[in-house]
Write an enzyme that holds these catalytic residues in place. Structure first.
Site, mmCIF file in Angstrom:
data_model
loop_
_atom_site.group_PDB
_atom_site.id
_atom_site.type_symbol
_atom_site.label_atom_id
_atom_site.label_comp_id
_atom_site.label_asym_id
_atom_site.label_seq_id
_atom_site.Cartn_x
_atom_site.Cartn_y
_atom_site.Cartn_z
ATOM 1 N N CYS A 118 40.454 52.816 54.150
ATOM 2 C CA CYS A 118 40.919 53.271 52.834
ATOM 3 C C CYS A 118 41.002 54.789 52.715
ATOM 4 C CB CYS A 118 40.006 52.735 51.741
ATOM 5 S SG CYS A 118 39.863 50.956 51.806
ATOM 6 N N HIS A 260 40.303 56.886 45.402
ATOM 7 C CA HIS A 260 40.605 55.606 46.044
ATOM 8 C C HIS A 260 40.362 54.492 45.025
ATOM 9 C CE1 HIS A 260 40.869 52.214 48.539
ATOM 10 N NE2 HIS A 260 39.565 52.024 48.698
ATOM 11 N N ASN A 290 43.153 46.854 45.432
ATOM 12 C CA ASN A 290 42.823 47.830 46.471
ATOM 13 C C ASN A 290 43.832 47.682 47.613
ATOM 14 O OD1 ASN A 290 41.783 49.283 48.606
ATOM 15 N ND2 ASN A 290 39.694 48.481 48.431
HETATM 16 N N1 ACO Z 1 34.238 35.032 40.822
HETATM 17 C C1 ACO Z 1 33.146 34.558 40.178
HETATM 18 N N2 ACO Z 1 31.900 34.837 40.590
HETATM 19 C C2 ACO Z 1 31.756 35.635 41.664
HETATM 20 C C3 ACO Z 1 32.851 36.149 42.380
HETATM 21 C C4 ACO Z 1 34.129 35.815 41.907
HETATM 22 N N3 ACO Z 1 35.241 36.273 42.513
HETATM 23 N N4 ACO Z 1 32.384 36.898 43.393
HETATM 24 C C5 ACO Z 1 31.053 36.866 43.342
HETATM 25 N N5 ACO Z 1 30.664 36.102 42.299
HETATM 26 C C6 ACO Z 1 29.321 35.803 41.866
HETATM 27 C C7 ACO Z 1 28.296 36.000 42.937
HETATM 28 O O1 ACO Z 1 28.177 34.870 43.747
HETATM 29 C C8 ACO Z 1 27.052 36.276 42.142
HETATM 30 O O2 ACO Z 1 26.533 35.059 41.697
HETATM 31 P P1 ACO Z 1 24.942 34.821 41.614
HETATM 32 O O3 ACO Z 1 24.434 35.827 40.627
HETATM 33 O O4 ACO Z 1 24.854 33.411 41.175
HETATM 34 O O5 ACO Z 1 24.433 35.064 43.013
HETATM 35 C C9 ACO Z 1 27.568 37.033 40.910
HETATM 36 O O6 ACO Z 1 28.963 36.713 40.833
HETATM 37 C C10 ACO Z 1 27.402 38.511 40.999
HETATM 38 O O7 ACO Z 1 27.856 38.956 42.253
HETATM 39 P P2 ACO Z 1 27.761 40.452 42.699
HETATM 40 O O8 ACO Z 1 28.124 40.547 44.137
HETATM 41 O O9 ACO Z 1 26.443 41.000 42.261
HETATM 42 O O10 ACO Z 1 28.910 41.116 41.791
HETATM 43 P P3 ACO Z 1 29.269 42.621 41.604
HETATM 44 O O11 ACO Z 1 29.198 42.999 40.191
HETATM 45 O O12 ACO Z 1 28.545 43.503 42.595
HETATM 46 O O13 ACO Z 1 30.811 42.644 41.985
HETATM 47 C C11 ACO Z 1 32.270 43.287 43.761
HETATM 48 C C12 ACO Z 1 31.222 42.304 43.277
HETATM 49 C C13 ACO Z 1 33.455 43.211 42.812
HETATM 50 C C14 ACO Z 1 32.697 42.903 45.152
HETATM 51 C C15 ACO Z 1 31.690 44.727 43.726
HETATM 52 O O14 ACO Z 1 30.414 44.732 44.329
HETATM 53 C C16 ACO Z 1 32.567 45.748 44.429
HETATM 54 O O15 ACO Z 1 33.694 46.002 44.024
HETATM 55 N N6 ACO Z 1 32.049 46.419 45.481
HETATM 56 C C17 ACO Z 1 32.816 47.398 46.243
HETATM 57 C C18 ACO Z 1 33.788 46.721 47.130
HETATM 58 C C19 ACO Z 1 34.688 47.685 47.839
HETATM 59 O O16 ACO Z 1 34.852 48.813 47.447
HETATM 60 N N7 ACO Z 1 35.315 47.180 48.902
HETATM 61 C C20 ACO Z 1 36.228 47.903 49.722
HETATM 62 C C21 ACO Z 1 35.585 49.089 50.337
HETATM 63 S S1 ACO Z 1 36.113 49.615 51.852
HETATM 64 C C22 ACO Z 1 37.715 49.588 51.743
HETATM 65 O O17 ACO Z 1 38.249 49.882 50.690
HETATM 66 C C23 ACO Z 1 38.450 49.180 52.979
#
Ligand code: ACO
Length: 333
Positions: A118, A260, A290
């Site tokens: 990214c 980003h 993204n």
């Molecule tokens: N729909 C519904 N529920 C979901 C989903 C979904 N799509 N995904 C996860 N959940 C659930 C999980 O299982 C979890 O359930 P639990 O509490 O029963 O265990 C709950 O939702 C919370 O999950 P978290 O992982 O804590 O959710 P969070 O608020 O952290 O959001 C996310 C997750 C969106 C992935 C976030 O952490 C994020 O955006 N992180 C950065 C990702 C990123 O930048 N990636 C790319 C970077 S590198 C690049 O760009 C190449």
């Protein structure tokens, strides 16, 4: 004494036609529009049609490049080099840059891909800036483009909701070192020890794609979202400060930040940490998700074309990506 600097004189972007909404995703994995919107700010993303040559990575890059060249008033013959940032190439060899060179008919140019995930657009721009500052070249085409949908695990609801396909391009030109409208600085850094927060185990020479690998889904992207989130907020803020300090500027000097676009909540957290209003952050994640190396050049292009970014304004491009990789580019438009 430095005689030269570089500046961007044209931008362009292109996206596949097909929209995939959160509702569409809720029919593919166990998720909802509300969850995705609340946690990421994403409403829809574009998905390239599989096997359609008009929506290959290099074809999207081609459309974006033609728009950037048009804005710059340049032709493919003017291009000395094509630097193509991508982690989802058309083919491993030849490079996507060479595919694009052929499509453009940019016969004078040398062309190569770089992979900083990214962060790729800022890495490629930094390389372009150095070639132009040294006086070696006059005009360089930089592209950040991805067709990530091949590598996304569409069975993994924690990651598939985030990504989309698209392409952005910028034409860089050599200018005088004292031109106020120039790239003011670039800063890059990587931390390979954090490889496991975002990686694709198979498909390179380390691990061939076999039936077992496919069964384990090791040919698809693996992500530790929560960990990346924390690192991203800290490093985006740190790299903004680093860029400003290197130019004896403060946050008040910034007109725009093009971060980003990984998650709207990351962008909001960075704005809060820096005490910058969200109105200074250029955001297009709600429509495209993204798009990795394409997020910054497409958001930049949008803001240039709709007149938000005006000549003489100070713009910070601020990135992080798999690797992990980080970087920033400060410029006066
Ligand atoms: N729909 C519904 N529920 C979901 C989903 C979904 N799509 N995904 C996860 N959940 C659930 C999980 O299982 C979890 O359930 P639990 O509490 O029963 O265990 C709950 O939702 C919370 O999950 P978290 O992982 O804590 O959710 P969070 O608020 O952290 O959001 C996310 C997750 C969106 C992935 C976030 O952490 C994020 O955006 N992180 C950065 C990702 C990123 O930048 N990636 C790319 C970077 S590198 C690049 O760009 C190449």
């Amino acid at each position: 004494m430095t005689l030269y600097a570089s500046r961007i004189i044209g931008t362009g972007s292109a996206f596949p036609e097909t929209r995939r909404t959160n509702e569409d995703l809720s029919r593919m994995v166990d998720t909802t529009n509300e969850w995705i919107l609340e946690r990421t700010g994403i409403q829809e993303r574009r998905i390239a049609r599989k096997g359609d040559p008009t929506e290959f990575n290099s074809s999207l890059g081609h459309r974006a490049a033609l728009r950037a060249l048009e804005m710059a008033g340049k032709t493919p013959d003017d291009i000395d080099a094509i630097i193509y940032a991508t982690c989802s190439p058309d083919t491993l060899v030849p490079s996507t840059a060479c595919w694009l060179q052929q499509k453009l008919g940019a016969r004078r140019a040398w062309a190569t891909d770089i992979n900083a995930a990214c962060s790729g657009f800022v890495y490629a721009s930094t390389i372009a800036d150095k070639f132009l500052r040294s006086g070696a070249h006059q005009t360089i085409l930089v592209v950040g483009a991805e067709v990530l949908n091949t590598f996304v695990d569409w069975q993994d609801r924690t990651s598939c909701i985030l990504f989309g396909d698209g392409a952005g391009a910028a034409v860089f030109e050599r200018t005088e070192a004292d031109n106020p409208r120039r790239i003011l600085s670039t800063h890059l850094q990587s931390d390979g020890s954090l490889w496991d927060v975002f990686h694709t185990p198979a498909g390179g020479s380390a691990l061939e794609v076999t039936h077992d690998v496919i069964e384990r889904r090791d040919h698809k992207m693996k992500m530790k979202g929560k960990e990346i989130f924390k690192i991203a907020v800290k490093t985006l803020a740190d790299f903004a400060v680093r860029a400003l300090e290197a130019n004896n500027m403060t946050l008040k000097d910034l007109d725009w930040v093009v971060p980003h676009q990984a998650n709207l909540r990351i962008i909001e957290a960075v704005a809060k940490r820096l005490d910058l209003p969200m109105s200074k952050m250029i955001v297009n994640i709600e429509r495209y998700g993204n798009t990795s190396a394409a997020t910054v050049p497409t958001a930049l292009d949008e803001a240039v074309r709709d007149g938000r970014i005006q000549p003489g304004q100070t713009v910070l491009c601020d990135v992080f990506g798999a690797g992990l990789t980080y970087g920033s580019m400060l410029l006066r438009w």
